[in-house]
Design an enzyme around this catalytic site. Structure first.
Site, PDB file in Angstrom:
ATOM      1  N   GLY A 157       0.817  -1.216   0.000  1.00 34.68           N
ATOM      2  CA  GLY A 157       0.000   0.000   0.000  1.00 34.68           C
ATOM      3  C   GLY A 157       0.846   1.259   0.000  1.00 34.68           C
ATOM      4  N   ALA A 158       1.868   1.285  -0.869  1.00 29.71           N
ATOM      5  CA  ALA A 158       2.910   2.324  -0.739  1.00 29.71           C
ATOM      6  C   ALA A 158       2.805   3.442  -1.764  1.00 29.71           C
ATOM      7  CB  ALA A 158       4.294   1.674  -0.817  1.00 29.71           C
ATOM      8  N   SER A 217      -3.286   0.251  14.178  1.00 31.21           N
ATOM      9  CA  SER A 217      -4.012   1.503  14.420  1.00 31.21           C
ATOM     10  C   SER A 217      -4.380   1.543  15.897  1.00 31.21           C
ATOM     11  CB  SER A 217      -5.302   1.517  13.595  1.00 31.21           C
ATOM     12  OG  SER A 217      -6.150   2.563  14.020  1.00 31.21           O
ATOM     13  N   TYR A 231     -13.425  -2.380  11.099  1.00 33.55           N
ATOM     14  CA  TYR A 231     -12.028  -1.910  11.045  1.00 33.55           C
ATOM     15  C   TYR A 231     -11.342  -2.189  12.379  1.00 33.55           C
ATOM     16  CZ  TYR A 231      -8.152   1.464  10.375  1.00 33.55           C
ATOM     17  OH  TYR A 231      -6.915   2.078  10.253  1.00 33.55           O
TER      18      TYR A 231
END
Ligand code: NAD
Length: 252
Positions: A8-9, A143, A156
Site C-alpha cells: 500500500g505504498a 491503528s 475496522y
C-alpha cells in the site's frame, strides 16, 4: 543493500515509509493494489536517491498472488530483509454497528487481517529458508483502533485488533530465527484515508483531544518504522510502538 517490501505504498503512510527506508539505504519494492502514476512517482523518487526500486502492483487480499509477487521482488531486487504490512482499508460505510454489512466486514478482514496474515507467513517462510546477514524485520502498521472503540466502524477495529495478535504470534515464532516482528500503532495521521473526516478530526485536535496538539504526519510513522527496520531496538520484539501524540493516554 537490504531489500524492503512496503504494501500500500503509493500514497499516505506507505509512501512515506518507502521513501524513508530508501533514504536509510534500503532498496524498496513498492506495492499497491492501484497501479497508477502515484506509484511510479514513488519509484522514481527512490531511484533518484540512488537506490533501487520496483513497482509491484498486487491486491494483498489475493492469497494466490503472493508467490508471484515475492518471486518477482526476489528476481529484481534480491531476498527481502524487511516487510512492512501497511496496506489497509477503512469501513466501506461508517454507521450503526447494527447495520454493518457483510461486504464491508469481509473487505476489512480480507485486506487488513487475512491478506496480511498470509503475506506475512509467505515472507516468513522465505526468511527462515535464507538466513541473512543484517537485521531482518516485519513491521505491521495497525491503528489505535486495535484498542480504541469506534462504534461507527467496528469491522475496522476488529481487523486491527486481530493484527495486534498477529504481530505477537509471529514475533514469538520468529524470535528464535533472529527476525524482529513489531507493531506500529498510528493515531490520527493526515493522509487520503482521513481526508473525508479531516474537518471533524481537525476540530478534535484543536480542542485538545491529543496531548500533542497537531495532526500526526506520515513521517511520524515512517520514523518509527525505520527505527525498527534498522534494528535500532535490538532487544525489543513483538512490541507496540504507538505514534498517536498521546491520544490513548488515560487521564484523570
Ligand atoms: P491510504 O488510504 O492513504 O493508503 C493506503 C494505501 O493502501 C492505498 O494506496 C491503497 O490503494 C492501498 N491498498 C488498499 N488495499 C490494498 C490491497 N488490498 N493491496 C495492496 N494495497 C492496498 O491510507 P493511510 O492513511 O496511508 O493508511 C496506511 C495504513 O495505516 C493502513 O493500514 C491504515 O489502516 C493505517 N492507519 C492509518 C491511520 C490514519 O490516520 N491515516 C491511523 C491508523 C492506522
Amino acid at each position: 543493500m537490504p531489500v524492503a517490501l512496503v504494501t500500500g505504498a503509493r500514497r499516505g503512510i506507505g509512501r512515506e515509509v518507502a521513501l524513508r527506508l530508501a533514504r536509510s539505504g534500503f532498496d524498496v519494492a513498492v506495492n499497491d493494489v492501484v497501479a497508477d502514476a502515484d506509484g511510479e512517482a514513488v519509484v522514481a523518487e527512490i531511484v533518484a536517491m540512488g537506490r533501487r526500486a520496483v513497482l509491484v502492483p498486487a491486491d494483498i487480499s489475493r492469497l494466490d498472488k503472493h508467490a508471484v509477487l515475492l518471486d518477482r521482488i526476489e528476481e529484481e531486487l534480491g531476498p527481502l530483509a524487511c516487510l512492512v504490512n501497511n496496506a489497509g482499508v477503512s469501513a466501506l460505510v461508517r454507521g450503526d454497528l447494527l447495520e454493518v454489512g457483510e461486504a464491508s466486514f469481509d473487505r476489512c478482514l480480507d485486506v487488513n487481517l487475512k491478506g496480511t496474515f498470509f503475506l506475512t507467513q509467505a515472507v516468513a517462510r522465505r526468511l527462515v529458508r535464507q538466513p541473512g546477514g543484517g537485521h531482518r524485520s516485519i513491521v505491521n502498521i495497525s491503528s489505535i483502533s486495535a484498542e480504541v472503540v469506534s462504534i461507527s466502524r467496528g469491522e475496522y477495529c476488529i481487523a486491527k485488533a486481530g493484527l495486534a495478535m498477529l504481530t505477537k504470534l509471529f514475533a514469538l515464532r520468529l524470535a528464535e530465527e533472529g527476525i524482529g516482528v513489531y507493531e506500529v500503532r498510528p493515531g490520527i495521521i493526515r493522509t487520503p484515508m482521513t481526508e473525508p473526516s479531516a474537518e471533524r478530526l481537525g476540530r478534535l485536535i484543536e480542542d485538545g483531544y491529543t496531548p500533542i496538539r497537531r495532526w500526526g504526519e506520515p513521517m511520524d510513522v515512517a520514523e518509527a518504522v525505520v527505527t525498527l527496520a534498522e534494528g535500532r531496538l535490538p532487544f525489543t520484539v513483538g512490541q507496540v510502538i504507538t505514534v498517536d501524540g498521546g491520544l490513548t493516554f488515560r487521564t484523570l
